[in-house]
Scaffold this motif. Sequence first.
Motif, PDB file in Angstrom:
ATOM      1  N   ALA A  58       4.570   1.056  -5.787  1.00  0.00           N
ATOM      2  CA  ALA A  58       4.846   0.588  -4.425  1.00  0.00           C
ATOM      3  C   ALA A  58       4.422  -0.869  -4.230  1.00  0.00           C
ATOM      4  CB  ALA A  58       4.140   1.477  -3.411  1.00  0.00           C
ATOM      5  N   PHE A  61       4.418  -1.823   0.875  1.00  0.00           N
ATOM      6  CA  PHE A  61       4.820  -0.499   1.340  1.00  0.00           C
ATOM      7  C   PHE A  61       4.228  -0.182   2.709  1.00  0.00           C
ATOM      8  CE2 PHE A  61       3.967   4.039   1.752  1.00  0.00           C
ATOM      9  CZ  PHE A  61       5.220   4.569   1.507  1.00  0.00           C
ATOM     10  N   ALA A  81      10.441   4.675   5.308  1.00  0.00           N
ATOM     11  CA  ALA A  81       9.665   3.941   4.301  1.00  0.00           C
ATOM     12  C   ALA A  81      10.210   2.521   4.211  1.00  0.00           C
ATOM     13  CB  ALA A  81       9.763   4.626   2.946  1.00  0.00           C
ATOM     14  N   TYR A  83       9.653  -0.974   1.939  1.00  0.00           N
ATOM     15  CA  TYR A  83       9.022  -1.431   0.690  1.00  0.00           C
ATOM     16  C   TYR A  83       9.914  -2.454   0.005  1.00  0.00           C
ATOM     17  CZ  TYR A  83      12.302   2.002  -1.193  1.00  0.00           C
ATOM     18  OH  TYR A  83      13.443   2.715  -1.490  1.00  0.00           O
TER      19      TYR A  83
END
Length: 160
Positions: A58, A61, A81, A83
């Motif tokens: 990640a 993130f 999410a 990222y």
Amino acid sequence: MSHPNVELIKRFYQAFQRLDAETMAACYGADVRFSDPVFEDLRGAAAGDMWRMLAARAQAFSLSFERVQADDHRGSAHWVATYVFSQTGRTVVNRIEARFVFHDGKIIEHRDRFDLWRWASQALGLKGLLLGWAPPVRRAIRRQASMGLQQFRTARAQRD
């Protein structure tokens, strides 16, 4: 007090927010089945290892989740999410609908749904936008993810 399976989903996503894949994997039953548009059928330890791999890789993130619902057998949540996709350096904001099945206080089935074309457009740029809907590109995305997970699992087994 909320339902124990609501608390289980919250524990799973709170661990994800911390990139604590061990706690995430501990929320799963030993024979869990996981699927999403990229990892179509992971079973048992492979599902936990997918989260371990994603947490280890990640970059920039963050995660939010909402609309957590559950009863004795089934549950759901919406999560987002954000990222940096390591292979291209592009930022991805992935909006996901999750469905769960529970047994004995553990998640035994976890299915995530998201728009793979939208993901490919963000992660891969113009190529993803123009070709992310095409079956050959989708197969390539899945194959690359599967190979990455296999390599991660092999390396992990060698360390243990």
